[in-house]
Design a protein around this motif. Sequence first.
Motif: not given
Length: 198
Positions: A21-22, A24-29, A38-48
Amino acid sequence: IKNFCVRKVRKMVIIVICIWLFIYYRLKSNSLNTLAFIIGSFGFFTIGIFFFRDIIEEIVMKIQFGMLSLLENVIKDLDVFYQNSYIIVRTPKIIKNILINYECSGVIEVLVFTSILIFYPIKDFKAKTIKFVLGNFIIMLANVLRIALMIIAIKYFGDRVFDFVHLILGKLLFYIIMICMYYFTLSKFHINKCKVVE
């Protein structure tokens, strides 16, 4: 010892989610939206997949076996067993057991679609929720149709066509439906939103 291991795993999950999340939010900001997607989707998939796969698999399998159990009323000599994740197809010559395992359940496809949709730049929450429900239903329905195709093929053509239907025809049907679903839920929306004026 078991409680100690469970606490360690929980801490690890929380740490991994916080780091993801850190980033992701740094990239978004910093307005790096594509990289954030990419990081958000990949991270969510991997954690899931690593931490919540059993829960997701349970839900997906319950829905799909519920749909498959409707075939028991239509196709004679068919038994669907949700608890054991398998299907028995009886013909005059053979009895075929089909095990629906993790790879065949559609869990990966459901999680990929959900991961992409969550971070896809659709601002309207209602539209995103409708796409989430509809898209995941279509994925599960496509997988049920693929399994039904295997059952019908075994019933009318015997065991000799199982590999062809399972490995080629069924997957072809499934992926054609997936491409259409992705187009209508994500690509068409983006194309309509970003029409180029000539």
